[in-house]
Design a protein around this motif. Sequence first.
Motif, PDB file in Angstrom:
ATOM      1  N   VAL A  19       4.481   7.210   1.744  1.00 55.60           N
ATOM      2  CA  VAL A  19       3.091   7.513   1.412  1.00 55.60           C
ATOM      3  C   VAL A  19       2.283   6.242   1.575  1.00 55.60           C
ATOM      4  O   VAL A  19       2.540   5.249   0.905  1.00 55.60           O
ATOM      5  N   ASN A  20       1.332   6.263   2.488  1.00 55.63           N
ATOM      6  CA  ASN A  20       0.481   5.098   2.743  1.00 55.63           C
ATOM      7  C   ASN A  20      -0.892   5.361   2.121  1.00 55.63           C
ATOM      8  O   ASN A  20      -1.648   6.187   2.612  1.00 55.63           O
ATOM      9  N   PHE A  21      -1.171   4.696   1.006  1.00 55.48           N
ATOM     10  CA  PHE A  21      -2.422   4.952   0.301  1.00 55.48           C
ATOM     11  C   PHE A  21      -3.591   4.268   0.999  1.00 55.48           C
ATOM     12  O   PHE A  21      -3.487   3.110   1.406  1.00 55.48           O
ATOM     13  N   VAL A  22      -4.701   4.998   1.110  1.00 54.39           N
ATOM     14  CA  VAL A  22      -5.924   4.412   1.663  1.00 54.39           C
ATOM     15  C   VAL A  22      -6.983   4.339   0.562  1.00 54.39           C
ATOM     16  O   VAL A  22      -6.941   5.089  -0.413  1.00 54.39           O
ATOM     17  N   GLY A  23      -7.939   3.415   0.727  1.00 53.39           N
ATOM     18  CA  GLY A  23      -8.918   3.152  -0.324  1.00 53.39           C
ATOM     19  C   GLY A  23      -9.984   4.224  -0.435  1.00 53.39           C
ATOM     20  O   GLY A  23     -10.311   4.923   0.524  1.00 53.39           O
ATOM     21  N   GLY A  24     -10.529   4.320  -1.642  1.00 51.59           N
ATOM     22  CA  GLY A  24     -11.608   5.282  -1.923  1.00 51.59           C
ATOM     23  C   GLY A  24     -11.282   6.141  -3.110  1.00 51.59           C
ATOM     24  O   GLY A  24     -10.155   6.596  -3.249  1.00 51.59           O
ATOM     25  N   GLY A  25     -12.275   6.284  -3.997  1.00 51.55           N
ATOM     26  CA  GLY A  25     -12.020   7.114  -5.167  1.00 51.55           C
ATOM     27  C   GLY A  25     -13.256   7.297  -6.005  1.00 51.55           C
ATOM     28  O   GLY A  25     -14.356   7.091  -5.543  1.00 51.55           O
ATOM     29  N   PHE A  31       0.810  -1.225   0.000  1.00 52.53           N
ATOM     30  CA  PHE A  31       0.000   0.000   0.000  1.00 52.53           C
ATOM     31  C   PHE A  31       0.847   1.280   0.000  1.00 52.53           C
ATOM     32  O   PHE A  31       0.313   2.369   0.179  1.00 52.53           O
TER      33      PHE A  31
END
Lengths: 211, 64
Positions: free
Chosen positions: B58-64, B29
């Motif tokens: 950079v820690n990506f989190v879900g949602g878009g 992630f």
Amino acid sequence: MIPNKNEMIAAYEARHGKELQKKLSAATVAVCGLGGLGSNISIALSRAGIGKLILIDFDKVDISNLHRQQYKANQIGLPKTEALSCNLSEIAPYTVVETHCVKITEENAVDLLSGADIICEAFDNPQAKAMLANTVLEKLPGKFYVGASGMAGIGSTNEIKTKRLSKFFYLCGDGVSEVGKSEGLFAARVMACAAHQAHTVIRILAGQYDV
Amino acid sequence: MVIINGEKVNADGITVEQYIKSSDYNTAFIAVELNEDIVSKANYASTVLKDGDVLEVVNFVGGG
């Protein structure tokens, strides 16, 4: 009556200035993922008179998309690439649109994106977000990359920010609000993040690199 | 001292991989930049942090 190309360009120039509009018209921007972020980014960029958009998504329009994504109820079941390019053609008929109805992977990303000046990441899956950031920054040096992370939930839109992490790498969002751990996604908050991404693209093209 | 995500951290001499593991990041992630250059995942284990480095995880989190 649909205006002709010269009338559209004159209308853009009257609002953006001739010099900036030239840069916007000459630009190619890739939008990776055409969900809540990508559909809104694409509409904002086509309205701004960006010359060419490369739209990439493997998915079809679903009823669960309609609360935040720029599709219509009568488009359920269509590939998002097809539905969005149809909607964009009604808004900005002279924006050139290239579509790819495929899943972006480490293997095909370079081929799909090498023609773009600026790449917008608009996925919902965090693994895909990380994959694309790593792939583009490693394999396509010199391309501007505008990603997104953290726009779920009902938190204040004032928490949505644009950060410039390095020369070519911008990241929009609040950084933490994850889908599944909050109330879900709300159209306006997702649009706020998409607007950050689209406006970052426009500022880069205008030579305004700070945030 | 190493500046990690804007904060001073005593991480001199450890590798990017050691830092990521000790901080409970999931490598699937994240993207990592060291002094504004992307660090390839293949190089996490061989990249040693030193005094004055600036590391961005950079820690990506879900949602878009």
